[in-house]
Every structure is written in C-alpha cells, then in structure tokens.
Design a protein around this motif. Sequence first.
Motif, short mmCIF file in Angstrom:
data_model
loop_
_atom_site.label_atom_id
_atom_site.label_comp_id
_atom_site.label_asym_id
_atom_site.label_seq_id
_atom_site.Cartn_x
_atom_site.Cartn_y
_atom_site.Cartn_z
N ASP A 45 -4.81 -4.90 5.92
CA ASP A 45 -4.32 -3.75 5.25
C ASP A 45 -3.40 -2.89 5.95
N VAL A 46 -3.19 -2.50 5.70
CA VAL A 46 -2.41 -1.28 5.90
C VAL A 46 -2.48 0.15 6.02
N GLN A 93 -7.87 -0.93 11.04
CA GLN A 93 -7.10 -2.85 10.62
C GLN A 93 -5.43 -2.87 11.64
N VAL A 94 -4.45 -2.06 10.95
CA VAL A 94 -3.63 -1.29 11.41
C VAL A 94 -3.45 -1.55 13.59
N LYS A 95 -4.64 -0.74 13.43
CA LYS A 95 -5.19 -0.92 15.29
C LYS A 95 -4.55 -2.45 15.69
N MET A 125 0.35 4.61 -3.57
CA MET A 125 0.49 5.61 -3.00
C MET A 125 -0.09 5.16 -1.80
N ASP A 126 -1.07 4.61 -1.13
CA ASP A 126 -2.30 4.55 -0.47
C ASP A 126 -1.24 3.34 0.74
N TRP A 158 1.73 5.66 2.59
CA TRP A 158 0.72 5.72 3.47
C TRP A 158 0.20 5.27 4.71
N GLY A 159 0.50 3.15 4.17
CA GLY A 159 -0.06 1.93 4.85
C GLY A 159 1.68 2.46 5.58
#
Length: 125
Positions: A59-60, A65-67, A107-108, A112-113
Amino acid sequence: MAKTVMITGATQGIGKATAILFARNGYNIVLAARQTERLEATTSEIGALGRDALAVSTDVRDSGQVKNLVEKSLAYFGHIYVLINNASIFFMAPVEESSLSDWQQIMDTNLWGTFILFSHSYPIF
C-alpha cells in the motif's frame, strides 16, 4: 542480463498493461499492489511470457510497506532500471456524494503515495 522495471498499481488497468508490455520487451518486473490474488495472477502471466516477476503486496500510503518493497526488490534483482509510479485511486461522483474521508484516501494514495515511493527509491538508482 535483463533490466528490471518496478510498477506500482500493477495488477489492473494501465499498470497491468504496462507490466505485460515491459515483460514482452524483455524486462523483469517488480509488481506492487494491494491485492495479493491479483498480484499472483499477474505474476503468473508474466512468468508465462518467460520473464521473472517479483510480487510485493504494498500500500503506497504506508511508508514501511514501501520501504519493504524497495528492499525486497533490490535483494531480488539487485537494481531497478525503470520506476513507474502508477498506483492511484479514481473516484467519480458529484461533490455532494463524496466525503472528506473519500478525498483523504485519494490524496493519500495519488499524492502522498507518489512522494513516499520516490523518497524511498534513491537506493534503486
């Protein structure tokens, strides 16, 4: 040695079509999306094309999770040559039918993702 592309939002629509196109053109693929079953199906399609694919449920909107996505990608392929930040939410309704929560989620993810992925991507390049 095949080059590798990382694609977020890679299990449907433009993201999936892009993943298949890159695979057909000799790239290995890192697939990132939230839905595990769709990730597995797209990974199988890419495997059938003779390319290697790594699926990472991500989930970006979640920096951790992105890391994890970036770390797993580098551990598996060693280097990423192309990053396609495609994860997004599409929402179509009259303003009076939408809520602040709807817009916060959009927006998230869409804003932001994108920033979160780019902020963790420096080790890739």
